[in-house]
Write an enzyme that holds these catalytic residues in place. Structure first.
Site, PDB file in Angstrom:
ATOM      1  N   HIS A  16     -53.096 -29.172  26.171  1.00 17.03           N
ATOM      2  CA  HIS A  16     -53.352 -29.915  24.675  1.00 17.03           C
ATOM      3  C   HIS A  16     -51.952 -29.966  24.862  1.00 17.03           C
ATOM      4  O   HIS A  16     -51.141 -29.289  25.388  1.00 17.03           O
ATOM      5  CB  HIS A  16     -54.525 -29.256  24.008  1.00 17.03           C
ATOM      6  CG  HIS A  16     -54.294 -28.451  23.298  1.00 17.03           C
ATOM      7  ND1 HIS A  16     -54.366 -27.887  21.876  1.00 17.03           N
ATOM      8  CD2 HIS A  16     -53.069 -27.176  23.501  1.00 17.03           C
ATOM      9  CE1 HIS A  16     -53.827 -26.708  21.187  1.00 17.03           C
ATOM     10  NE2 HIS A  16     -52.603 -26.621  22.325  1.00 17.03           N
ATOM     11  N   CYS A  35     -46.216 -27.552  20.757  1.00 17.72           N
ATOM     12  CA  CYS A  35     -47.389 -27.846  20.776  1.00 17.72           C
ATOM     13  C   CYS A  35     -47.112 -29.259  20.895  1.00 17.72           C
ATOM     14  O   CYS A  35     -47.806 -29.971  20.970  1.00 17.72           O
ATOM     15  CB  CYS A  35     -47.870 -27.039  19.754  1.00 17.72           C
ATOM     16  SG  CYS A  35     -47.595 -25.474  19.705  1.00 17.72           S
ATOM     17  N   HIS A  41     -49.212 -28.369  27.173  1.00 15.52           N
ATOM     18  CA  HIS A  41     -49.147 -26.817  27.454  1.00 15.52           C
ATOM     19  C   HIS A  41     -50.930 -26.330  27.582  1.00 15.52           C
ATOM     20  O   HIS A  41     -51.755 -26.803  27.238  1.00 15.52           O
ATOM     21  CB  HIS A  41     -48.608 -26.285  26.482  1.00 15.52           C
ATOM     22  CG  HIS A  41     -49.000 -26.187  25.290  1.00 15.52           C
ATOM     23  ND1 HIS A  41     -48.278 -27.338  24.587  1.00 15.52           N
ATOM     24  CD2 HIS A  41     -49.771 -25.073  24.715  1.00 15.52           C
ATOM     25  CE1 HIS A  41     -48.855 -27.054  23.136  1.00 15.52           C
ATOM     26  NE2 HIS A  41     -49.742 -25.977  23.246  1.00 15.52           N
ATOM     27  N   HIS A  43     -54.108 -22.817  27.569  1.00 14.56           N
ATOM     28  CA  HIS A  43     -53.851 -21.812  27.030  1.00 14.56           C
ATOM     29  C   HIS A  43     -55.308 -21.359  27.799  1.00 14.56           C
ATOM     30  O   HIS A  43     -56.102 -21.951  28.279  1.00 14.56           O
ATOM     31  CB  HIS A  43     -54.367 -21.844  25.691  1.00 14.56           C
ATOM     32  CG  HIS A  43     -53.723 -22.479  24.303  1.00 14.56           C
ATOM     33  ND1 HIS A  43     -52.674 -21.954  23.494  1.00 14.56           N
ATOM     34  CD2 HIS A  43     -53.724 -23.826  23.954  1.00 14.56           C
ATOM     35  CE1 HIS A  43     -52.165 -21.945  23.688  1.00 14.56           C
ATOM     36  NE2 HIS A  43     -52.520 -23.554  23.501  1.00 14.56           N
ATOM     37  N   ASP A  81     -63.341 -26.688  30.339  1.00 17.67           N
ATOM     38  CA  ASP A  81     -62.406 -26.003  31.483  1.00 17.67           C
ATOM     39  C   ASP A  81     -61.693 -26.559  32.283  1.00 17.67           C
ATOM     40  O   ASP A  81     -62.548 -27.531  32.931  1.00 17.67           O
ATOM     41  CB  ASP A  81     -63.679 -25.223  31.970  1.00 17.67           C
ATOM     42  CG  ASP A  81     -63.016 -23.946  32.544  1.00 17.67           C
ATOM     43  OD1 ASP A  81     -61.694 -23.680  32.578  1.00 17.67           O
ATOM     44  OD2 ASP A  81     -63.563 -23.466  34.067  1.00 17.67           O
ATOM     45  N   HIS A  82     -60.376 -26.453  31.960  1.00 21.45           N
ATOM     46  CA  HIS A  82     -59.420 -27.152  33.517  1.00 21.45           C
ATOM     47  C   HIS A  82     -59.748 -27.942  32.808  1.00 21.45           C
ATOM     48  O   HIS A  82     -59.260 -29.777  34.057  1.00 21.45           O
ATOM     49  CB  HIS A  82     -60.188 -26.872  34.786  1.00 21.45           C
ATOM     50  CG  HIS A  82     -59.650 -25.197  35.383  1.00 21.45           C
ATOM     51  ND1 HIS A  82     -60.833 -24.267  35.156  1.00 21.45           N
ATOM     52  CD2 HIS A  82     -58.626 -24.730  36.346  1.00 21.45           C
ATOM     53  CE1 HIS A  82     -59.879 -23.389  35.203  1.00 21.45           C
ATOM     54  NE2 HIS A  82     -58.922 -23.520  36.332  1.00 21.45           N
ATOM     55  N   GLU A 125     -56.703 -18.429  20.695  1.00 29.62           N
ATOM     56  CA  GLU A 125     -56.739 -19.578  21.536  1.00 29.62           C
ATOM     57  C   GLU A 125     -55.825 -18.533  21.792  1.00 29.62           C
ATOM     58  O   GLU A 125     -55.027 -18.946  22.965  1.00 29.62           O
ATOM     59  CB  GLU A 125     -56.177 -20.703  20.404  1.00 29.62           C
ATOM     60  CG  GLU A 125     -54.778 -21.610  21.176  1.00 29.62           C
ATOM     61  CD  GLU A 125     -54.632 -22.414  20.764  1.00 29.62           C
ATOM     62  OE1 GLU A 125     -54.556 -23.454  20.125  1.00 29.62           O
ATOM     63  OE2 GLU A 125     -53.214 -22.290  19.965  1.00 29.62           O
TER      64      GLU A 125
HETATM   65 NI    NI Z   1     -51.225 -25.216  22.321  1.00 28.41          NI
END
Ligand code: NI
Length: 144
Positions: A16, A35, A41, A43, A81-82, A125
């Site tokens: 995100h 961020c 980036h 998580h 996911d992904h 997260e």
């Molecule tokens: Ni983040």
């Protein structure tokens, strides 16, 4: 019969970028810092769910965890996911942990079997950053 809460843990990985259209580019950098980097980036999220309901005396369970897994896969994991998670919902457009947690609640809350209610969505997260959501405390809405 006993009213019991059942917990289940899921994992997903997603990318995100935190960026608010309501702020200038400089304000976005000042607020979201790393961020806000344009490349985004990722998580490895940990999602804990609690559902609640009457334990069925014939089966000894609140609900079949296999059915819960199927619902969570279809409603949540297959969508996140992904993926690069952005613009999740009009009311939660910025993919902070708070927004992702709220959206997961909204995707799941009306999908459970009769008599079973979503009690809590807990999203980690990182090891040091988590959000809990129990839904809104509207009068008449079950939250016991
Ligand atoms: Ni983040």
């Amino acid at each position: 019969m006993a009213r019991v809460r059942l917990g289940r843990v899921y994992h997903f990985s997603a990318a995100h970028r935190l960026h608010s259209p309501h702020l200038s580019d400089a304000e976005n950098v000042a607020l979201y810092r790393d961020c806000n980097n344009p490349g985004g980036h990722g998580h490895n999220y940990i999602l804990e769910l609690l559902v609640k309901g009457e334990m069925d005396p014939a089966l000894g369970m609140v609900m079949d965890v296999g059915e819960l897994d199927r619902i969570v896969k279809e409603r949540v994991l297959d969508r996140l996911d992904h993926q690069f998670i952005a613009h999740l919902a009009p009311e939660a457009p910025i993919s902070t942990s708070e927004s992702v947690t709220y959206v997961i609640w909204s995707w799941l809350t009306d999908t459970l079997p009769a008599g079973v209610l979503l009690h809590r969505v807990h999203l980690e997260e990182t090891r040091s950053n988590f959000v809990d959501y129990h839904g809104e405390d509207h009068p008449g809405k079950a939250s016991a």
